[in-house]
Design an enzyme around this catalytic site. Structure first.
Site, PDB file in Angstrom:
ATOM      1  N   ILE A  19       0.826  -1.200   0.000  1.00  0.00           N
ATOM      2  CA  ILE A  19       0.000   0.000   0.000  1.00  0.00           C
ATOM      3  C   ILE A  19       0.862   1.252   0.000  1.00  0.00           C
ATOM      4  O   ILE A  19       0.608   2.196  -0.753  1.00  0.00           O
ATOM      5  CB  ILE A  19      -0.964  -0.004   1.203  1.00  0.00           C
ATOM      6  CG1 ILE A  19      -2.054  -1.068   1.008  1.00  0.00           C
ATOM      7  CG2 ILE A  19      -1.609   1.370   1.384  1.00  0.00           C
ATOM      8  CD1 ILE A  19      -3.016  -1.184   2.176  1.00  0.00           C
ATOM      9  N   VAL A  66       9.143   4.369  12.679  1.00  0.00           N
ATOM     10  CA  VAL A  66       8.274   5.473  13.068  1.00  0.00           C
ATOM     11  C   VAL A  66       7.540   5.220  14.381  1.00  0.00           C
ATOM     12  O   VAL A  66       6.757   6.067  14.824  1.00  0.00           O
ATOM     13  CB  VAL A  66       7.272   5.842  11.949  1.00  0.00           C
ATOM     14  CG1 VAL A  66       8.004   6.417  10.750  1.00  0.00           C
ATOM     15  CG2 VAL A  66       6.435   4.638  11.546  1.00  0.00           C
ATOM     16  N   ASN A  92       0.932   5.716   6.703  1.00  0.00           N
ATOM     17  CA  ASN A  92       0.612   4.413   6.122  1.00  0.00           C
ATOM     18  C   ASN A  92       1.080   3.237   6.973  1.00  0.00           C
ATOM     19  O   ASN A  92       0.499   2.151   6.897  1.00  0.00           O
ATOM     20  CB  ASN A  92       1.239   4.310   4.727  1.00  0.00           C
ATOM     21  CG  ASN A  92       1.248   2.888   4.214  1.00  0.00           C
ATOM     22  OD1 ASN A  92       0.197   2.333   3.877  1.00  0.00           O
ATOM     23  ND2 ASN A  92       2.425   2.278   4.178  1.00  0.00           N
ATOM     24  N   SER A 145      -8.454   0.819   8.231  1.00  0.00           N
ATOM     25  CA  SER A 145      -8.783  -0.513   7.719  1.00  0.00           C
ATOM     26  C   SER A 145     -10.270  -0.772   7.896  1.00  0.00           C
ATOM     27  O   SER A 145     -10.898  -0.260   8.831  1.00  0.00           O
ATOM     28  CB  SER A 145      -8.000  -1.590   8.490  1.00  0.00           C
ATOM     29  OG  SER A 145      -8.423  -2.888   8.120  1.00  0.00           O
ATOM     30  N   TYR A 158      -5.538  -5.309  16.603  1.00  0.00           N
ATOM     31  CA  TYR A 158      -5.358  -4.629  15.317  1.00  0.00           C
ATOM     32  C   TYR A 158      -6.626  -3.871  14.929  1.00  0.00           C
ATOM     33  O   TYR A 158      -6.582  -2.693  14.558  1.00  0.00           O
ATOM     34  CB  TYR A 158      -5.001  -5.651  14.244  1.00  0.00           C
ATOM     35  CG  TYR A 158      -4.999  -5.102  12.838  1.00  0.00           C
ATOM     36  CD1 TYR A 158      -3.922  -4.357  12.362  1.00  0.00           C
ATOM     37  CD2 TYR A 158      -6.075  -5.326  11.981  1.00  0.00           C
ATOM     38  CE1 TYR A 158      -3.916  -3.855  11.064  1.00  0.00           C
ATOM     39  CE2 TYR A 158      -6.079  -4.830  10.680  1.00  0.00           C
ATOM     40  CZ  TYR A 158      -4.999  -4.095  10.233  1.00  0.00           C
ATOM     41  OH  TYR A 158      -4.995  -3.590   8.956  1.00  0.00           O
ATOM     42  N   THR A 191      -5.710  -5.696   0.625  1.00  0.00           N
ATOM     43  CA  THR A 191      -4.981  -5.116  -0.498  1.00  0.00           C
ATOM     44  C   THR A 191      -3.735  -5.928  -0.825  1.00  0.00           C
ATOM     45  O   THR A 191      -2.869  -6.143   0.026  1.00  0.00           O
ATOM     46  CB  THR A 191      -4.573  -3.669  -0.175  1.00  0.00           C
ATOM     47  OG1 THR A 191      -5.747  -2.947   0.226  1.00  0.00           O
ATOM     48  CG2 THR A 191      -3.961  -3.003  -1.393  1.00  0.00           C
TER      49      THR A 191
END
Length: 271
Positions: A19, A66, A92, A145, A158, A191
């Site tokens: 992605i 990050v 992202n 998501s 998640y 994806t």
């Protein structure tokens, strides 16, 4: 569509694969300066070459985890040193580190899921936002998501973190709208990389040694249980389609769109 993105600087976290790479390539085609970060330097170099081939005005790859605030500050400083300012932030980075019913889950995995999906978004937004506020303009696009909307069994933490990303998007949009900044999210479903041979990094879930490959080999029933039915002939999204949505939300055409969660899911929520 006239996007108005030509010459702007876009930071895409986790832009090395799937992605993130699809998003970075979509912005490259708009002749932007594209900054990507990740942990696989060899893949980062390949991605930057491809971004330039696609039309990026300039590119910068910077190694960064990050989930670590100090590394995020260094990333943002490097982008500003190169390009002067960041106009668009795409948060992202994300993913799941396990696939278990919550009662059977490992608390250490909770922390990793929280850091990967939520802490990363907070860190990067907090570092970039002062510059956007000072200039009175900017775009923040968060990658959530469909799991954060409907909740997926075996992915409790998640799903919760992606739901938190969606809520953070709405709250931040309320706080910074008066500064001319829009904040939106994209909620993808299932994806796949456009090109599996080129669009995965060493840390990608789709890497041959990544979590999806391991789960597919060792727990295929559990792995396939998280799939959803679309209403279209195709059962999965492509990274380039998420990229197109990100370009729209960052563009001048979406200047009056903020606080939204755009699902790119093939109709899984209505199937």
């Amino acid at each position: 569509m006239r996007t108005g993105l030509d010459g702007r600087t876009v930071l895409v976290t986790g832009g090395n694969a799937n992605i993130g790479k699809g998003i970075a390539l979509a912005f490259a085609e708009e002749r932007t300066n594209v900054v990507v970060c990740g942990r696989d330097a060899a893949q980062g170099a390949r991605v930057c070459d491809e971004l330039r081939d696609r039309g990026a005005s300039d590119t910068l790859w910077h190694a960064a985890d990050v989930t670590d605030r100090a590394q995020v500050r260094a990333l943002v400083d490097a982008a500003r040193a190169r390009f002067g300012a960041i106009d668009v932030l795409v948060n992202n980075v994300g993913g799941n580190v396990g696939l278990d019913a919550f009662a059977d889950s490992d608390p250490a995995d909770w922390e990793r899921d929280i850091a990967l999906n939520m802490t990363s978004t907070l860190n990067c937004t907090h570092a970039v936002l002062p510059g956007l506020i000072a200039r009175g303009s900017g775009r923040v696009v968060n990658i959530g998501s469909v799991s954060g909307i409907v909740g997926d069994p075996l992915l409790a933490v998640y799903s919760a973190m992606k739901g938190a990303v969606h809520t953070f998007t709405k709250v931040l949009a309320k706080e910074v709208g008066r500064h001319g900044i829009t904040v939106n999210a994209i909620a993808p479903y299932g994806t796949l990389p456009d090109d599996p041979a080129r669009d995965v990094s060493s840390g990608s879930r789709w890497h041959p040694d990544g979590i999806f490959a391991r789960l597919s080999a060792t727990r295929p029933d559990a792995f396939h249980s998280i799939g959803r039915r679309t209403v279209l002939p195709r059962g999965t999204a492509l990274a380039s389609e998420i990229g197109a949505a990100a370009v729209y939300l960052a563009s001048d055409a979406a200047a009056f769109v903020t606080g939204q969660v755009l699902s790119v899911d093939g109709g899984t929520q209505i199937a």
